[in-house]
Design a protein around this motif. Structure first.
Motif, short mmCIF file in Angstrom:
data_model
loop_
_atom_site.label_atom_id
_atom_site.label_comp_id
_atom_site.label_asym_id
_atom_site.label_seq_id
_atom_site.Cartn_x
_atom_site.Cartn_y
_atom_site.Cartn_z
N LYS A 193 0.83 -1.20 0.00
CA LYS A 193 0.00 0.00 0.00
C LYS A 193 0.86 1.25 0.00
N SER B 295 3.28 4.93 6.94
CA SER B 295 2.94 3.58 6.47
C SER B 295 1.45 3.31 6.68
N SER C 119 3.73 -1.99 3.89
CA SER C 119 3.82 -0.59 3.50
C SER C 119 5.06 -0.04 4.19
#
Lengths: 452, 281, 322
Positions: free
Chosen positions: A41, A62, A67
């Motif tokens: 992501k 994050s 992430s």
């Protein structure tokens, strides 16, 4: 000499910047920092337009397990937060920061050159620092390191492997790093060992870097349980799966991650970033980039701030040569061709390669002569000629039966083909189609179960 | 003597084989409604799937088995085929609306300058997965001909000059294969009338007006002028992109004149009389 | 404007033409040797075959397929021509050579779609066509003595063996050439097969340039040697020695140049070994029990037909479930 067992090719090395010291790239006036510099992501911006930031200020948070945090690489003000084209031209969220020229760093960062070897941290502290610093695999795959260091319950990690193979032609960034920062890398290895609670670690280096092997062996002798293993020069020696096979003899089962057989692989650049994050409190906002190309007057290894545009990086080595027809972010085998010079340097950019008009274009394709070079070259033991034909005929179920999903797009098949067939292009297309088919099937299954 | 033996032997073998075939055929004969085959032979046999059934055979069975022909339509064969089948089966046919495929992109080479030189295989699906496009527009036609290859009737040709597909509306059966094949999803099956008069927005760019305009001179910039001028509320603008609802559109052509970039396409209308509103249809 | 293409951005320097030229270079020693031994007739035969092969490929491409890109540039037709002539006796009339070329290129290669699409080795199809059509002309060999032709006709070593077995003689009773003569080419036979030495030099060149891999030649010759060796050990009076087998009857030519033809050999290493063993075993069986004295051509063609089946054997896959 150790190596992987199946396939492999020998592209011309062309390590033009071999033996060059790491130089500091000039500070850019503007940086464009993408929020998606990693697999997973994209990060969420935590600054607003007009905010003042320092070097090392967190600008992206994050947004999930897979992430990573993003940090400012210059001090200055946030100018824009908007969507800009990424390497492939697709629009992605990026933060534009205008530098004030002072290069003021966050106070917590230790800017000295002294080598710190402080092992007083607990494993969890080290891991937390690594995750906080936004460290991702810097060999090109950009998989967040924190995820690799957190194996799912029940998985026991027993091998830590450090990737110093640098099998891509042209690239020398890791090589230069191993020569100049050998001690720091070894401390990074020690830290990773502590996190994973493994007694030993192996560093695999291809034998075309004898000076690096020698230097690393000397330095590693000062530490307990770090072993340097020379590897045969063969592409793709630096692929995660193949490095594991070369160093441990194990094979990662099809469709699984290295963790499933107890291995964690980390690139030397990543390991160096771990050292900096833990011992120096320095988040990941700069990296060594090989700027190279046959037409460049001065191929170099530069320490570049993330978000510096390709144009600025090329300017630092004397500008883009006039006959440049293609610029590649990364190495020539797996790197991506960029669309314009505004594309920024990211965490996974190991190189900037300028190809001249003569080198840039694909060679004319001719009939397949069924020589079998693609089969001999495939490091996954697939049959690229067959996958090519099946993909061309859109036979998706058959593609799946022939394990097209094992392909990790190393390019050995397209490289070795004497008829210059675009094998990998069709295999990629086929892979995408297979993925789509599987998704559809799964959705249909889920629907059926719901009905029941 | 040998020759007589051989002839006799072969004749006997032939007779035995013939008898065997006869009995096998008799024993394993399956009863199938003979109408199936006859209806199937009336269908075009392209197995295009436009009717929603897996192939013409299954569709023919459905036509024979279902009490009425409501909701069953062979897009490929068109009204003629359906009427013929209707008469043959003694079932009434509702006339289905005519639809044809259109591409919502006007970005020919002169309107949409190339920004990069893409080298790769001739596949729109592949190009779309690798790059945002070889022009600054990441929504428009890629021009590598996936739709041309998907069309089983040969109704689509990529124009070598504009690099855009051209649809032969006489051939088009609205089977939708091209729309499925297009990775950009910019082919629409649009309602049309017998003279094939239709108005649609020839753009799919959802970028902001300025960005879209920079990429392509024929882009819809989402200015909304067309929506304002439309008396039937047929036009909506979402994501800087206008869409004309074919159900509401009365083919008045006001929007075509209003559009500043010429993004709206009209087909098969008679030439305009100057400065005069022309009611059509 | 930058060029953008998907990776890899690197392609190896080799191409089809270079590979084909390597094969031509490797054929050169045998070429020169046969011209030295057979004189001008060998040269004429070779040139006829090469020119007609190239012409037929060009003509079919241009007027039948209407291709704009004539595939003759890749030199594969030249190889077919050279290999075809290598399989013919030097006394064969020119018009037969031309017919052989037409069959090789027209039927065996172009009718399947050209380079890379053919199932059978074109040169061998041409040769076998000539062999079954003109058996007398195709098995008339000039006698070679002291590396030159003396005008009389003689039989090949394998022909002698076949004759002797048919007439019930023991091998010890007939006058077979020595292995030394066969290695250095002091025997009768077709243009290219006579000197084992020249062919092996070519083979080593092919291996060094990585044009071919060792799998096929080694497995062909190895399996022939072993099978012939066992038979020789059991019945030395009717079975020739294994060395004689691999040095005669085009075994070397077949193993190094014909069986290794890319299009008609399997893709994987294991497949290549199976293919090679099949050829070796079939050759010995045909030579010992068949009607023809030498069986290389038929063995290769039979195995060519099985290649698609052999290609079903998958290479060892990384991370495959055990």
């Amino acid at each position: 000499m150790k190596t992987f067992h199946i396939g492999g090719v020998h592209p011309k090395e062309n390590k033009l910047s071999k033996g060059k010291k790491i130089e500091l790239a000039p500070l850019p006036e503007v940086v464009t920092i993408p929020m998606a510099q990693h697999i997973g992501k994209p990060a969420n911006p935590v600054v607003a337009v007009g905010d003042t930031v320092k070097v090392g200020t967190k600008i992206g948070e994050s947004s999930g397990f897979v992430s990573a945090n993003i940090f400012s690489s210059v001090s200055g003000t946030v100018e824009k937060i908007d969507n800009f084209p990424n390497v492939a031209g697709f629009k992605q969220q990026m933060i534009v920061i205008k530098s004030d020229g002072t290069d003021t760093w966050e106070d917590t960062i230790d800017r000295t050159d002294t080598v710190v070897n402080n092992m007083d941290f607990t494993a969890d502290e080290i891991k937390a620092k690594i995750i906080e610093a936004g460290i991702v695999g810097m060999g090109g795959a950009t998989f967040p390191l924190g995820v690799k260091l957190s194996p799912p319950p029940g998985v026991v990690i027993d091998s830590l492997l450090i990737n110093g193979a640098e099998c891509e032609p042209y690239l020398t960034a890791d090589h230069a790093l191993m020569l100049e920062k050998s001690e720091e890398i070894c401390i990074g290895v020690e830290l990773l060992k502590k996190v994973l609670n493994v007694p030993t670690a192996k560093i695999g280096i291809e034998v075309n870097k004898p000076d690096a092997i020698q230097k690393m062996t000397e330095v590693a002798a000062k530490f307990n349980g770090i072993k340097v293993v020379p590897l045969k020069v063969k592409y793709p020696q630096g692929s995660e799966k193949h490095l594991i096979q070369a160093l441990t003899g194990r094979e990662v089962p099809s469709g699984q991650l290295p963790g499933s057989i107890g291995c964690v692989v980390s690139n030397v650049a990543t390991t160096f970033a771990v050292y900096e994050a833990v011992e120096k409190n320095k988040p990941l906002f700069e990296r060594v980039v090989t700027v190279t190309g046959t037409a460049l007057p001065n191929p170099s290894n530069l320490l570049v701030r993330m978000g510096t545009s390709t144009a600025n990086v090329l300017a630092a080595v004397g500008g883009m040569p006039e006959n440049t027809a293609k610029i590649i972010s990364g190495g020539p085998m797996m790197g991506k061709a960029i669309q314009n010079l505004e594309v920024p340097i990211m965490k996974g950019s190991s190189g900037v390669l300028c190809m001249t008009e003569a080198e840039a274009h694909r060679k004319k394709e001719s009939n397949c002569i069924r020589c079998g070079r693609c089969v001999d070259g495939c490091p996954m033991g697939l049959e690229p000629y067959l996958l090519y034909a099946l993909s061309k005929k859109n036979m998706i179920a058959e593609l799946n039966e022939h394990n097209i999903r094992d392909c990790f797009e190393c390019g050995s098949c397209s490289f070795s083909c004497p008829a210059h067939k675009p094998l990998l292009d069709y295999i990629r297309l086929g892979k995408a189609n297979v993925m789509q088919m599987i998704k559809k099937e799964e959705a249909a299954k889920a629907q059926q179960q719901e009905k029941k | 003597m040998t020759i007589v033996h051989s002839i006799l032997l072969l004749c006997i073998i032939g007779i035995i084989a013939g008898l065997a075939l006869y009995f096998v055929a008799k024993k394993f004969k399956t009863d199938e409604n003979p109408l199936y085959g006859e209806v199937e032979s009336m269908l075009p046999g392209a197995n295009c799937g436009g009717c929603g059934f897996p192939g013409c055979k299954k569709f023919a069975q459905q036509l024979v088995d279902s009490p009425s022909l409501e909701g069953l339509n062979c897009t490929a064969g068109g009204a003629d085929t359906m009427n013929k089948i209707g008469v043959f089966l003694g079932k009434s046919v509702e006339s289905a609306e005519i639809r044809v495929a259109v591409i919502k992109c006007k970005g020919s080479c002169d309107k949409r300058p190339k920004t990069i030189n893409f080298e790769g295989i001739s596949s729109c699906a592949f190009a779309a997965s690798q790059i945002s496009g070889d022009t600054a527009c990441s929504f428009g036609c890629i021009g590598l001909g996936d739709c041309e290859r998907a069309c089983q009737f040969g109704g689509i040709k990529i124009n070598p000059e504009t690099k855009l597909p051209e649809f032969d509306t006489k051939i088009c059966t609205a089977c939708g294969q091209c729309a499925t094949a297009c990775p950009r999803h910019i082919i629409e099956l649009r309602k049309t009338n017998k003279k094939d008069m239709k108005i649609y927005v020839g753009c799919s760019n959802k970028d902001k007006g300025a960005v879209a305009r920079k990429a392509c001179t024929a882009a819809c910039i989402g200015c909304g002028k067309c929506a304002k001028v439309c008396a039937n509320e047929a036009i909506t603008v979402t994501d800087f992109l206008a869409y004309i609802d074919p159900e509401k559109c009365k083919l008045c052509r006001k929007c075509v004149e209003e559009c500043p970039t010429g993004a709206i396409i009209e087909t098969n209308f008679p030439p305009r009389k100057k400065k005069e509103e022309e009611p059509t249809n | 404007m930058l060029t953008v293409s998907p990776s890899p951005h690197y392609q190896s320097d080799t191409n089809t033409r270079k590979l084909m030229c390597n094969v031509l270079i490797a054929l050169l020693p045998a070429c020169i040797f046969s011209i030295v031994v057979f004189g001008i007739s060998a040269l004429i035969s070779m040139l006829t075959a090469v020119i007609s092969c190239v012409f037929f490929e060009f003509a079919i491409n241009k007027w039948l397929f209407k291709n704009e890109d004539y595939s003759i540039k890749d030199c594969s037709a030249i190889i077919t021509g050279v290999l075809l002539s290598f399989n013919l006796p030097n006394t064969l009339p020119i018009w037969m050579v031309i017919i052989g070329s037409l069959v090789a290129i027209g039927i065996a290669k172009m009718s399947f779609g050209g380079l890379g699409c053919n199932i059978f080795n074109p040169a061998l199809v041409g040769r076998v066509f000539l062999l079954v059509s003109f058996p007398a002309d195709m098995t008339t060999w000039t006698k070679v003595q002291d590396y030159s032709v003396d005008g009389t006709t003689g039989a090949t070593p394998l022909g002698l063996i076949k004759e002797s077995i048919k007439s019930g003689k023991m091998l010890t009773d007939i006058d077979l050439p020595t292995v030394q003569d066969m290695v250095f080419g002091n025997i009768g036979g077709s243009l290219g097969e006579i000197s084992v030495m020249a062919l092996v030099i070519g083979g080593i060149y092919l291996l060094c340039t990585r044009t071919i891999t060792w799998h096929i030649p080694v497995s062909v010759l190895g399996s022939m040697f072993i099978l012939a060796g066992i038979m020789h050990a059991v019945h030395p009076e009717i079975n020739a020695s294994p060395l004689l087998h691999i040095c005669s009857g085009g075994a070397m030519l077949g193993a190094i140049f014909m069986a290794t033809d890319y299009s008609t050999s399997p893709m994987t290493s294991l497949g290549k070994i199976i293919f090679g063993i099949g050829i070796g075993v079939l050759t010995i069986i045909i030579r010992r029990f068949g009607a023809y004295p030498e069986g290389m051509s038929f063995a290769i063609l039979i195995m060519n037909a099985i290649v698609p089946l052999i290609n079903k054997i998958k290479p060892h896959r990384y991370g495959a479930k055990k």
